[in-house]
Design a protein around this motif. Structure first.
Motif, short mmCIF file in Angstrom:
data_model
loop_
_atom_site.label_atom_id
_atom_site.label_comp_id
_atom_site.label_asym_id
_atom_site.label_seq_id
_atom_site.Cartn_x
_atom_site.Cartn_y
_atom_site.Cartn_z
N TYR A 100 26.82 40.73 50.28
CA TYR A 100 27.90 39.88 49.77
C TYR A 100 29.16 40.67 49.44
O TYR A 100 30.28 40.25 49.76
CB TYR A 100 27.42 39.13 48.54
CG TYR A 100 28.53 38.49 47.74
CD1 TYR A 100 29.19 37.37 48.22
CD2 TYR A 100 28.92 39.01 46.51
CE1 TYR A 100 30.22 36.79 47.51
CE2 TYR A 100 29.95 38.43 45.80
CZ TYR A 100 30.59 37.32 46.29
OH TYR A 100 31.60 36.75 45.58
N GLN A 101 28.99 41.84 48.79
CA GLN A 101 30.15 42.60 48.34
C GLN A 101 31.01 43.06 49.50
O GLN A 101 32.24 43.17 49.37
CB GLN A 101 29.70 43.80 47.51
CG GLN A 101 30.83 44.45 46.70
CD GLN A 101 31.50 43.47 45.74
OE1 GLN A 101 30.82 42.74 45.01
NE2 GLN A 101 32.82 43.45 45.73
N ASP A 102 30.39 43.29 50.67
CA ASP A 102 31.17 43.70 51.83
C ASP A 102 32.18 42.61 52.21
O ASP A 102 33.33 42.89 52.52
CB ASP A 102 30.24 43.97 53.02
CG ASP A 102 29.37 45.20 52.81
OD1 ASP A 102 29.74 46.04 51.98
OD2 ASP A 102 28.33 45.30 53.48
N PHE A 103 31.71 41.37 52.18
CA PHE A 103 32.61 40.26 52.52
C PHE A 103 33.71 40.13 51.48
O PHE A 103 34.88 39.92 51.81
CB PHE A 103 31.81 38.96 52.61
CG PHE A 103 31.69 38.43 53.99
CD1 PHE A 103 30.46 38.34 54.62
CD2 PHE A 103 32.80 38.02 54.69
CE1 PHE A 103 30.34 37.86 55.90
CE2 PHE A 103 32.70 37.54 55.98
CZ PHE A 103 31.46 37.46 56.59
N THR A 104 33.34 40.21 50.21
CA THR A 104 34.33 40.08 49.15
C THR A 104 35.42 41.15 49.28
O THR A 104 36.61 40.87 49.14
CB THR A 104 33.66 40.21 47.77
OG1 THR A 104 32.72 39.15 47.60
CG2 THR A 104 34.68 40.12 46.65
N ASN A 105 35.00 42.36 49.60
CA ASN A 105 35.97 43.44 49.75
C ASN A 105 36.93 43.17 50.91
O ASN A 105 38.14 43.43 50.82
CB ASN A 105 35.25 44.77 49.97
CG ASN A 105 34.48 45.22 48.74
OD1 ASN A 105 34.77 44.78 47.62
ND2 ASN A 105 33.49 46.08 48.94
N ILE A 106 36.39 42.66 52.01
CA ILE A 106 37.25 42.36 53.17
C ILE A 106 38.26 41.27 52.81
O ILE A 106 39.45 41.38 53.12
CB ILE A 106 36.39 41.93 54.37
CG1 ILE A 106 35.54 43.09 54.86
CG2 ILE A 106 37.28 41.42 55.50
CD1 ILE A 106 34.57 42.72 55.95
N LEU A 107 37.77 40.19 52.16
CA LEU A 107 38.67 39.09 51.81
C LEU A 107 39.82 39.58 50.94
O LEU A 107 40.99 39.23 51.16
CB LEU A 107 37.90 38.00 51.08
CG LEU A 107 36.76 37.29 51.83
CD1 LEU A 107 36.25 36.11 51.01
CD2 LEU A 107 37.21 36.81 53.20
N ASN A 108 39.51 40.40 49.96
CA ASN A 108 40.55 40.86 49.04
C ASN A 108 41.47 41.88 49.70
O ASN A 108 42.69 41.87 49.47
CB ASN A 108 39.90 41.45 47.79
CG ASN A 108 39.37 40.39 46.86
OD1 ASN A 108 40.10 39.85 46.03
ND2 ASN A 108 38.10 40.06 46.98
N THR A 109 40.90 42.75 50.53
CA THR A 109 41.72 43.75 51.22
C THR A 109 42.70 43.08 52.18
O THR A 109 43.89 43.42 52.23
CB THR A 109 40.83 44.73 51.97
OG1 THR A 109 39.98 45.43 51.05
CG2 THR A 109 41.67 45.75 52.74
#
Length: 816
Positions: free
Chosen positions: A621-630
């Motif tokens: 999950y955290q990988d997706f969250t990081n991409i969205l925010n980046t």
């Protein structure tokens, strides 16, 4: 060559022309002679020239079966009115067919191999292809590459086509254009960009059309290489629109109270360009109704694009039920190439019914507690449930409908009645679970349906008593509103009018409309809207315009939906190597899409997501969250240049970490997930617990930014909602997941509790009343199509709506 259907056999010439260029553009449309012929009555006719078109199909593996070319009719239904031709075998891998075709014509077709029952071609995921497209304006060769058969799949190193469609005169991008290649469908985004994946190597036919004809249809040949990307920069000419007035003479037995609609192959005529009900792309309620004239005829005037190949029919129902038939019992599909000047078209409807057939009369009585804004629909099932059809209102709480058939094609028919076309969720609960039935072998009939209660609308709940604290007047700038549910339906744009009326009755001033695209695959990355599942550009424009007409402020909320395939790939970690980069590129364009739409419609704000809620329990999950925010961080300045109004972040407490976006946006939209039973902030009652959550969890993380904070309330009317999630054995379902499920169809798995929802909302208002730093309240998951007393978080039609009626006008200073 044999033509396999009920129409007479055509003798076709064979012509083979080999094409060696990557792209071949279409010739210009010449002026088409138009004439009127008199056959007892005036009937509009066009004398269209014919040309020959050669279709070539290349298959990956020899077969002993016949290969059949199938012209499909998505107005009647892809499965319901095909025209079939056996192809000629050239060698072990190539087949051809030559057809005489009127010019110009926009054809929809597909292939199957005949082994007793048709075995249709499928895409890379082994899903049956709905249709390919070809635009015929001159003698042509249309090349096609087969991907799979439904009973046999092959290995490929797939390629793709990536391109941009622009206005050839202004070079501005064209959004919402339908792109079809190799049976794969997609849409251009606000930048005019499109990406179609999983294409087999070889020659393909690429067609781009504007769904409302705003731009002229464009066609090119494209060669796709193994694992390669084929670029396509396409200029499309804008269309000239003219007024076409249709004057229609109905059959002699046409019911005087009937609603005649015109259905067709364009957005204006109810076509949503996707398989929504067993092969049809027509949503009848979206098709325009004709107006009765004093002489017994009907009329309608439409603004249509000159030169467009319009395919249309008249109907008292949808494209199949109660649709026009000719004297040979064939469906009537009319072709009209739109002239270059305003024109009157005289059409004569031959019949609604099969020859020697009778009709069925339905008389439907409904409960008096049915909302007066509701439309009542009937839905038929003989080959699968077809689109709902609105009944004809005869008096208060009474409706009728007359079904003429086509009874030469069906015999045993099921039917059910529902509200606002929400069949399956807002049905007649007093009838049989699977609907009523009748046989067309026993006609004529008169069928009486007495609806005594509606599914999800049969609970008698007393009006809740409300506490009367001193309500602080926050002024007219205080945001009071609702956010539409993410459960989009193709009927949503039709029924938002009554939804807006309901919202205005409680003095709300803001509506949040979700934009949702589907992440269809992570291998390869495919991220775009899906017809019928996600709202398209023109659907959103329509809903926004209707809201603005009611003086509601509009915010947009882009969100991501995961397909079952993408979810499976996510859990299993089956990503392509560069999935983060590919997804980031597509997600960037999605963010721009939301900003461009907001700017185009001059709305107040956009709420950008920072996560995908229903993935929070998964390892990646955290990988997706990081991409969205980046990606959002890197695009925030570009968004600002395209949209000058408010940009907000959607957050929950899991995302209160150092984030440069916090300083870059105009405010925060926060949806609390509150555990009233077991958490550090639990106090003596719901109100004090919410106040503690706001003051101890939210405020310390946002106060330093000194920006507006808007609270989204998401309380489902289900027993156990006070736990902050819905538990089932050892599982704990997030409310966002629960709101995607039709719990009404799950029997007694979950217990509806309408009064708990009242208590939670009332407590939230009391808490926010004493929290001066909150700038607005939004109730989430509002059902825009129909009021239901279901388990969702929607308050429409529920006792909790009284909370908003009491608080909203007082908090905003309208009523003190």
């Amino acid at each position: 060559m044999k033509k396999q259907n009920k129409i007479s056999i055509l003798k076709l010439l064979i012509l083979l022309i080999m094409v060696s260029i990557i792209f071949t553009s279409c010739s210009q449309l010449e002026e088409i002679p138009i004439e009127t012929k008199v056959n007892g009555i005036n009937q509009y006719q066009q004398d269209l020239p014919y040309t020959e078109v050669e279709f070539i199909l290349e298959i990956p593996k020899p077969t002993q079966n016949e290969i059949v070319f199938e012209l499909v009719d998505d107005i009647t239904g892809i499965e319901l009115n095909p025209t079939r031709y056996v192809m000629t075998k050239l060698d072990e891998s190539q087949y051809k067919l030559i057809l005489p075709v009127k010019v110009p014509s926009l054809l929809k077709y597909r292939f199957y191999k005949n082994n007793g029952l048709p075995i249709y071609e499928t895409n890379s995921e082994n899903t049956i292809i709905e249709y390919r497209m070809a635009y015929i304006s001159t003698t042509s060769i249309i090349n096609n590459q087969l991907t799979n058969w439904s009973d046999e799949q092959y290995d490929y190193k797939f390629g793709r086509v990536s391109g941009q469609a622009v206005n050839s005169e202004t070079n501005s991008p064209i959004p919402n254009a339908l792109v079809v290649i190799g049976g794969v469908h997609g849409y251009t985004n606000s930048l005019g960009n499109f990406l179609l994946e999983n294409l087999t190597p070889g020659k393909h036919n690429l067609v781009i059309m504007s769904t409302d004809g705003e731009y002229q249809t464009f066609q090119q040949e494209a060669i796709v290489g193994e694992g390669l990307t084929t670029p396509a920069f396409i200029g499309m000419k804008s269309s000239k629109f003219v007024n076409i007035s249709f004057i229609i003479q109905p059959p002699e037995d046409n019911p005087p109270q009937a609603l005649i609609r015109i259905l067709g192959n364009t957005y204006q005529l109810g076509n949503v360009f996707g398989n929504i009900y067993n092969g049809t792309s027509i949503a009848p309620a979206r098709a325009p109704k004709l107006t009765a004239l004093p002489d017994g005829n009907y009329t309608i005037t439409l603004s249509l694009p000159s030169g467009f190949d319009l395919r249309y029919k008249y109907s008292l129902g949808d494209g199949f039920w109660n649709a026009e038939l000719n004297n040979e019992n064939n469906f009537v599909i009319r072709q009209l190439v739109i002239p270059d000047q305003d024109t009157i078209v005289n059409d004569v409807i031959q019949s609604w019914k099969s020859s020697d057939s009778q009709s069925v009369e339905f008389l439907v009585n409904i409960p008096e507690n049915t909302p007066d804004t509701d439309k009542i629909s009937i839905q038929f099932n003989s080959f699968g449930w077809s689109p709902p059809i609105q009944l004809w209102k005869t008096s208060d709480f009474q409706y009728s409908y007359r079904l003429f058939g086509p009874f030469h094609l069906v015999s045993d028919i099921d039917y059910r009645v529902c509200r606002n076309d929400a069949c399956g969720t807002a049905d007649d609960q007093s009838g049989p679970i699977n609907g009523y039935s009748f046989s067309s072998l026993n006609l004529p009939q008169e069928l009486n349906v007495n609806v005594t209660n509606w599914k999800g609308w049969n609970q008698e709940i007393e009006t809740p008593s409300l506490s009367a604290p001193e309500i602080i007047n926050r002024g007219s700038d205080f945001v009071t509103g609702f956010a539409f549910s993410n459960n989009y339906s193709v009927y949503t744009p039709i029924y938002v009018d009554s939804a807006y009326k309901n919202i205005l009755e409680v003095n709300a001033n803001t509506i949040i409309i979700p934009i949702k695209w589907t992440l269809q695959s992570l291998n390869p990355v495919m991220f775009s809207p899906i017809t019928g599942k996600n709202p398209l550009w023109k659907d959103l424009v329509l809903m926004i315009q209707k809201a603005k007409n009611q003086n509601l402020n509009v915010w947009l909320a882009p969100e991501i939906e995961m397909s079952p395939l993408a979810s499976k790939q996510f859990v299993q970690g089956t990503f392509i190597n560069n999935w983060e980069e590919n997804f980031g590129t597509l997600y960037s364009e999605y963010l721009i899409y939301a900003a461009d739409l907001a700017n185009y419609m001059s709305i107040q704000g956009v709420i950008y997501p920072t996560d995908i809620i229903h993935l929070q329990n998964f390892e990646n999950y955290q990988d997706f969250t990081n991409i969205l925010n980046t990606v959002l961080t890197s695009n925030i300045n570009n968004i600002r240049t395209r949209f000058s109004n408010n940009i907000f972040l959607s957050l929950d407490e899991k995302l209160f970490v150092d984030n440069p976006l916090f300083a870059a946006v105009d405010g925060f939209f926060i949806t609390p997930t509150i555990n009233f039973i077991d958490s550090d902030y639990v106090r003596e009652n719901y109100q004090s617990t919410i106040m503690a959550y706001l003051d101890e969890v939210i405020y310390p993380n946002v106060s330093q930014y000194e920006k507006p904070v808007y609270i989204g309330l998401n309380f489902p009317s289900i027993n156990g909602a006070e736990k902050g999630c819905i538990t089932d054995e050892e599982l704990c379902f997030n409310f966002d997941v629960i709101n995607q499920i039709d719990l009404l169809s799950m029997g007694d798995s979950f217990e509806i509790d309408l009064l708990l929802q009242v208590d939670l909302y009332d407590a939230a208002f009391q808490a926010i009343n004493e929290t001066p730093w909150v700038s607005g309240i939004i109730s989430k998951e509002y059902n825009p199509q129909v009021a239901l007393m279901d388990s969702s978080s929607s308050v429409r039609g529920k006792p909790a709506m009284g909370i908003f009626w009491y608080w909203f006008p007082r908090m905003s200073g309208i009523n003190n």
